[in-house]
Design an enzyme around this catalytic site. Structure first.
Site, PDB file in Angstrom:
ATOM      1  N   THR A  27      35.622  35.761 -23.164  1.00 18.99           N
ATOM      2  CA  THR A  27      34.412  36.561 -22.994  1.00 18.99           C
ATOM      3  C   THR A  27      34.180  36.665 -21.492  1.00 18.99           C
ATOM      4  OG1 THR A  27      32.865  34.695 -22.928  1.00 18.99           O
ATOM      5  CG2 THR A  27      33.445  35.544 -25.106  1.00 18.99           C
ATOM      6  N   VAL A  82      36.012  26.754 -19.683  1.00 25.54           N
ATOM      7  CA  VAL A  82      35.038  27.294 -18.735  1.00 25.54           C
ATOM      8  C   VAL A  82      35.737  28.262 -17.782  1.00 25.54           C
ATOM      9  CG1 VAL A  82      33.423  26.731 -16.891  1.00 25.54           C
ATOM     10  CG2 VAL A  82      33.580  25.263 -18.918  1.00 25.54           C
ATOM     11  N   LYS A  83      35.189  29.476 -17.748  1.00 27.83           N
ATOM     12  CA  LYS A  83      35.770  30.510 -16.889  1.00 27.83           C
ATOM     13  C   LYS A  83      35.020  30.497 -15.563  1.00 27.83           C
ATOM     14  CE  LYS A  83      37.326  35.164 -17.990  1.00 27.83           C
ATOM     15  NZ  LYS A  83      36.914  36.321 -18.798  1.00 27.83           N
ATOM     16  N   VAL A  84      35.778  30.429 -14.482  1.00 27.01           N
ATOM     17  CA  VAL A  84      35.180  30.291 -13.146  1.00 27.01           C
ATOM     18  C   VAL A  84      35.749  31.382 -12.244  1.00 27.01           C
ATOM     19  CG1 VAL A  84      35.029  28.761 -11.139  1.00 27.01           C
ATOM     20  CG2 VAL A  84      34.944  27.780 -13.437  1.00 27.01           C
TER      21      VAL A  84
END
Ligand code: E4P
Length: 239
Positions: A27, A82-84
Site C-alpha cells: 500500500t 514497514v515502508k520507509v
C-alpha cells in the site's frame, strides 16, 4: 518472481487473492487515501487475505517519528512490513527498525547507488519505481538491471536466503513491465489490480475457450457424461 498486489482496496485484494497468485501486497499513502474506512482494519484484512508481507508506509520527515510510526504499523499484524521513503532520515529509521526485528521496504528508489545504501541499512525490500522512471524518459529496465547487478555482483540468482535485500519492481503500468522485472531477476513485482487483470487476457485464449465449449456443446451427451461424473453417478455412454 513473486507477485504482490499494489492497492489500498480490500475488495480488490479479495477478488485477486482468490486466483491463488499473490504472495503479498503493498500500500502507500495515496492508495490508502483513495478508499474509505479505518486504514488499520484494511491493512489487517489485506494481511489475512494475502497471508504474506504487506507494506504499510510511514509518513514523516524525521527518523524518530518514522521509527515510532513504524513500530505502530508493525503492531497491526505480523505480516506488516514497514515502508520507509528513501533518504538520510529513511536510512536511519530503516537501520533502527531492522535492528528491532521489523522488516522494512525502502521505497522511492531510482538508482543503483540508492539501492546499495538501502541494502546496507538492512532493508528487506528495495522498491524501484519503473513507471515513474519511464515517465521522465529514464529506461526503467536499465535501472533495474543496474540495481540487481550492484546487489549481486557475483551473479547469484537470489539474495534473500543470505539475509540480503530483495529487489521489488513497483510503479508497474502494464504487463510488459512485469515481464521485464522478471527477466531482470527482480524477486518481487507489485502490480495494480488493473494490470493483473490485463495479464489474464489473450485473444487466442478467448477464442480457444469459445471453440472448445462450442465443440463440446455440439454433442449434448458429453455434457451429461461430465455432469454424471461430477455427481459420482454411474457412467453414461457418451456416444
Ligand atoms: C509501490 O509500492 C508503490 O505503491 C507504487 O507502485 C507506486 O506506483 P505509482 O507510480 O503508479 O503511484
Amino acid at each position: 518472481m513473486k507477485l504482490f498486489i499494489d492497492t489500498g482496496s480490500v475488495a480488490e485484494v479479495e477478488e485477486i487473492a482468490a486466483w491463488g497468485v499473490l504472495s503479498g501486497a503493498t500500500t502507500n499513502p495515496t492508495l490508502l487515501a483513495q478508499e474509505s474506512g479505518d486504514p488499520g482494519e484494511r491493512i489487517r484484512r489485506i494481511c489475512e487475505l494475502v497471508g504474506g508481507p504487506v507494506s504499510a508506509e510511514v509518513v514523516a520527515d524525521d527518523p524518530e517519528t518514522m521509527i515510532a510510526q513504524g513500530h505502530a504499523l508493525a503492531a497491526l499484524h505480523e505480516h506488516v512490513i514497514v515502508k520507509v521513503p528513501f533518504g538520510a532520515a529513511g536510512l536511519q529509521a530503516t537501520r533502527a527498525l531492522t535492528d528491532d526485528g521489523i522488516g522494512v521496504n525502502m521505497t522511492l528508489v531510482f538508482s543503483p547507488s540508492q539501492a546499495l545504501l538501502c541494502a546496507e541499512a538492512g532493508a528487506r525490500y528495495i522498491s524501484c519505481f519503473m513507471g515513474r522512471l519511464d515517465d521522465v524518459s529514464i529506461d526503467s529496465a536499465e535501472v533495474l538491471t543496474g540495481i540487481v547487478d550492484a546487489l549481486r555482483p557475483c551473479g547469484s540468482s537470489t539474495v534473500w536466503m543470505d539475509g540480503s535485500a530483495q529487489v521489488l519492481a513497483a510503479s508497474i503500468r502494464h504487463p510488459a513491465h512485469v515481464v521485464t522485472a522478471a527477466r531482470r531477476r527482480c524477486e518481487v513485482a507489485t502490480v495494480p489490480g488493473k494490470v493483473l487483470r490485463q495479464m489474464l487476457g489473450h485473444p487466442l485464449t478467448s477464442s480457444g475457450i469459445e471453440r472448445f465449449n462450442a465443440d463440446w456443446e455440439s454433442i449434448p451427451a458429453l455434457g451429461e457424461w461430465l455432469s454424471a461424473l461430477v455427481a459420482g453417478e454411474p457412467a453414461i455412454a457418451a456416444a
